[in-house]
Scaffold this active site. Structure first.
Site, PDB file in Angstrom:
ATOM      1  N   ASP A   1      -4.606   7.264  17.292  1.00 35.45           N
ATOM      2  CA  ASP A   1      -4.988   7.102  15.886  1.00 35.45           C
ATOM      3  C   ASP A   1      -5.632   5.736  15.671  1.00 35.45           C
ATOM      4  O   ASP A   1      -5.353   5.051  14.695  1.00 35.45           O
ATOM      5  CB  ASP A   1      -3.776   7.279  14.979  1.00 35.45           C
ATOM      6  CG  ASP A   1      -4.173   7.527  13.527  1.00 35.45           C
ATOM      7  OD1 ASP A   1      -5.287   8.043  13.298  1.00 35.45           O
ATOM      8  OD2 ASP A   1      -3.387   7.196  12.627  1.00 35.45           O
TER       9      ASP A   1
ATOM     10  N   SER B   1       5.337   4.028   2.116  1.00 32.23           N
ATOM     11  CA  SER B   1       4.826   2.785   1.538  1.00 32.23           C
ATOM     12  C   SER B   1       5.107   1.615   2.466  1.00 32.23           C
ATOM     13  O   SER B   1       6.008   1.660   3.298  1.00 32.23           O
ATOM     14  CB  SER B   1       5.476   2.526   0.174  1.00 32.23           C
ATOM     15  OG  SER B   1       5.285   3.626  -0.689  1.00 32.23           O
ATOM     16  N   VAL B   2       4.336   0.544   2.265  1.00 38.93           N
ATOM     17  CA  VAL B   2       4.546  -0.696   3.002  1.00 38.93           C
ATOM     18  C   VAL B   2       4.771  -1.814   1.992  1.00 38.93           C
ATOM     19  O   VAL B   2       4.039  -1.928   1.004  1.00 38.93           O
ATOM     20  CB  VAL B   2       3.345  -1.031   3.903  1.00 38.93           C
ATOM     21  CG1 VAL B   2       3.503  -2.409   4.525  1.00 38.93           C
ATOM     22  CG2 VAL B   2       3.221   0.011   4.998  1.00 38.93           C
TER      23      VAL B   2
ATOM     24  N   LYS C   1       7.646  -1.007   6.614  1.00 36.82           N
ATOM     25  CA  LYS C   1       7.104   0.346   6.466  1.00 36.82           C
ATOM     26  C   LYS C   1       8.257   1.279   6.114  1.00 36.82           C
ATOM     27  O   LYS C   1       9.144   1.540   6.923  1.00 36.82           O
ATOM     28  CB  LYS C   1       6.436   0.779   7.771  1.00 36.82           C
ATOM     29  CG  LYS C   1       5.805   2.160   7.726  1.00 36.82           C
ATOM     30  CD  LYS C   1       5.137   2.461   9.069  1.00 36.82           C
ATOM     31  CE  LYS C   1       4.520   3.845   9.088  1.00 36.82           C
ATOM     32  NZ  LYS C   1       3.905   4.149  10.396  1.00 36.82           N
TER      33      LYS C   1
ATOM     34  N   GLY D   1       0.816  -1.203   0.000  1.00 34.89           N
ATOM     35  CA  GLY D   1       0.000   0.000   0.000  1.00 34.89           C
ATOM     36  C   GLY D   1       0.845   1.246   0.000  1.00 34.89           C
ATOM     37  O   GLY D   1       2.069   1.209   0.176  1.00 34.89           O
TER      38      GLY D   1
END
Length: 675
Positions: free
Chosen positions: A466, A354-355, A369, A348
């Site tokens: 979060d 990005s991962v 990550k 993603g």
């Protein structure tokens, strides 16, 4: 058998086992590079070249030989390279190469290109193309000791092996143009010692040698769990075992660099000497002043840093946090594991970077990550996430395996969670049908337990700040794991709530007191949890709940249904079974969590009791807090917005618009207290 006799027996047995396996992998005949005719001129010249290869004129004096031969009737050449292990004596090296020049052509008859490794002492390769100075990684045969590492020692063994291999990789790569060879040993579990060596052909550069060995280490997955083994490549090799298979005493010392000479003209000696003296004095004074200023600045910064740390984290915790450095990965290791961060491995993309999915050399799957250079998460946030998450151990929290900080690259390495994140399942009209109520209830309970650990049971009390569907990862057993702790902020020892001038988080999940005034506490996470519960029950996003032809926010609709006594309308139509009372109780708990009055919201401990005991009478919820206007400031636009993509480990979407932290904002919320 006595201990001494047993040790001698094993030290004799292991080389025999390796020899048998190594002979089986000794030769590789390269296909597609052409063949020569038996008794042809080519064969004659090949034999002539190989017979002259192990001679002083073709060697560099440190076990490396290189030669070529031009055929008389054409521009075609034959090239050959020989390399002996760094600890092999000169006479044994030449003997090994002489034996291999007969064995290799017999094993690969009429092949113009072939390579062979013999008794782990030497390597011989030849080709009709230039191979000098070219880094090549195939073929890549692996060999291993038939004994396995004890399952109880496996993790510790692999961790120590990885550190040892990385250490000798750097040393071997920096060896120079005469020899690139390194060896070493390290302690392993159960009073064992791991011995290892690494070597490259000295004709390739330091960087190419390093890349070759990183690739070789990645191939170790084929011998995972063995007490010994190795991988051979045309340009490099490595090997490890539990006994000293190399001889440090036979490693020939490299020559010392020649001393620099002074060629100054003596006729100008007096004048030049005076000039140099003046220059040296001036430069020394300037350097001393600069050094003094630099040391003063460093001392002030260090003193301020210590004062800040002492105000935030007790001394007994600093030692444990420092141990996170042992989790540091080499960047090249992660680059190889993710196939150089290829698009095929990308899980993603979002605001922080990005991962990628990856696989370590021991076969373990990981999620990496990779923070973008311009991401809102600064160095402090990155370090906070590493130092904190490294200490958190709970089945409902994603496990941090390590990190990498090299130049501008900042990587977090997590366990790979195969089912991605909750938002990929619960908001998908097809996938969510697979989530019956038992699975959804298990997810709710798992999130609850994870938050209790963060709020109450961990040594550092943590407010996540979060919490959202995209930050809940789901493993193969549908167990939820809370992830992504990069949005936190450090608390003082006696602090129970905090304020911030900048809002970080995701709209729709943020408690009103935090979104509007920057106040945060454990009840901020409780509010986010309540939103999550209502999403899990309804299968709808908090900001785009569809009711017939109308679109409205989830909390407004849930409260309206509760007041009208039609809360069952909130239940996902895909839920065709499960306890209706249990579902309705979860809706009730969700509404209690999102109440506007902070003291009215239950704690996570109280929520566990509500979920597990029907004897606990639930209070009547009051009206939830709604976002109605846009008067919070330029950083935020309140109201219900469309989704924007924000990446977290194993997922690539979040619900609502995410607000990123500035680079100078510290990234953890903790309340420090003893167990």
């Amino acid at each position: 058998m006595p201990a001494m006799d047993s040790s001698r027996f094993l030290s004799c047995l292991f080389p025999i086992l390796f020899l048998m396996i190594n002979q089986a992998l000794g030769q590789n005949c390269i296909d597609g590079k052409g063949n020569y005719t038996t008794n042809s001129t080519y064969q004659t010249n090949l034999n002539r070249l190989l017979s002259s290869l192990p001679s002083d004129e073709n060697g560099n004096g440190y076990g490396f030989y290189n030669a070529s031969y031009r055929l008389n009737s054409s521009n075609e050449h034959i090239y050959a390279i020989g390399l002996c292990r760094g600890d092999v004596k000169a006479e044994d090296c030449r003997s090994c190469l002489n034996n291999s020049r007969y064995a290799l052509p017999q094993s690969c008859p009429n092949r113009k290109e072939a390579i062979g490794w013999y008794d782990d002492n030497c390597m011989l390769r030849y080709s009709n193309r230039s191979i000098y100075g070219v880094m090549e990684t195939e073929p890549s045969p692996a060999y291993y000791n038939i004994n396995n590492v004890s399952s109880s020692d496996l993790d510790g063994f692999n961790q120590q092996l990885r550190k040892l291999l990385e250490s000798i990789r750097s040393e071997a790569a920096a060896g120079g143009s005469l020899r690139k060879f390194a060896f070493g040993n390290t302690s392993a579990p159960s009073f064992q010692t791991i011995f290892a060596l690494a070597q490259c052909t000295p004709d390739i550069s330091e960087q190419l040698c390093s890349d070759c060995l990183v690739g070789a280490f990645a191939d170790i997955s084929s011998i995972y769990g063995k007490v010994g083994g190795g991988v051979n490549k045309p340009s490099c090799k490595f090997r490890f075992d539990l006994y000293p298979f190399y001889d440090p005493t036979t490693v020939k010392q490299l020559p010392s660099p020649p001393p620099s000479t002074n060629t100054t003209n003596t006729s100008q000696g007096s004048k030049s000497s005076k000039s140099r003296t003046v220059i040296i004095i001036v430069v020394s004074i300037i350097a001393s002043l600069v050094l003094a200023m630099f040391m003063g600045i460093c001392l002030r910064v260090r003193k301020a840093k210590k004062k800040l740390q002492s105000n935030l984290i007790p001394d007994e915790d600093m030692d444990e946090i420092g141990s996170a450095e042992s989790l540091q990965f080499n960047f090249d290791t992660i680059r190889i594991a993710t196939d150089d961060f290829s698009e095929a491995n990308k899980l993603g993309q979002g605001g922080f970077g990005s991962v990628y999915k990856g696989r370590l050399f021991n076969g373990e799957e990981i999620a990496v990550k990779r923070l973008s250079v311009n991401s809102g998460q600064g160095d402090l946030e990155f370090k906070n996430e590493v130092l904190l998450v490294a200490k958190l151990q709970h089945r409902n929290l994603v496990r941090l395996l390590g990190f990498c900080l090299e130049g501008v690259e900042r990587l977090l390495i997590y366990e790979f969670v195969p089912n991605a994140s909750l938002d990929h399942i619960i908001f998908d009209p097809i996938k969510r049908a697979q989530l019956d109520w038992d699975r959804r209830y298990k997810i709710i309970v798992g999130i609850t337990r994870g938050l209790i650990y963060l709020h109450e049971d961990s040594r550092l009390r943590i407010i996540h700040r979060d919490l959202k569907a995209s930050n809940i990862l789901i493993d193969e057993e549908m167990t939820p794991k809370i992830s992504d702790f990069g949005m936190a902020k450090l608390f003082g020892v006696d602090q129970t709530q905090g304020n911030t001038s900048r809002i970080v988080g995701t709209y729709g999940y943020m408690a009103p007191e935090y979104a509007m005034h920057g106040h945060f506490s454990v009840k901020s996470d409780v509010y986010s949890f309540g939103v999550l519960v209502l999403e899990i029950v309804s299968g709808q996003k908090n900001n785009s709940f569809r009711h017939g032809e109308n679109m409205e926010d989830l909390l407004s609709y849930a409260w309206k249904c509760w007041k009208e006594g039609t809360a069952s309308n909130l239940i996902d139509p895909a839920l065709t079974n499960g306890s209706r009372n249990e579902i309705m109780r979860c809706i009730h708990i969700g509404l209690l969590c999102v109440q506007e009055n902070i003291p009215d919201r239950p704690t996570m401990n109280a929520i566990v009791l509500m979920l597990n005991s029907y004897s606990v009478t639930l209070p009547v919820p009051s009206q939830p807090a709604f976002f109605r206007d846009s008067n919070v400031g330029s950083d935020m636009t309140l109201g219900w917005k469309n989704s924007s993509e924000v990446i977290t480990t194993g997922s690539d979407r979040s619900n609502g618009n995410s607000v990123k932290a500035p680079e100078n904002e510290v990234s953890l919320i903790t309340e420090v207290y003893p167990r």
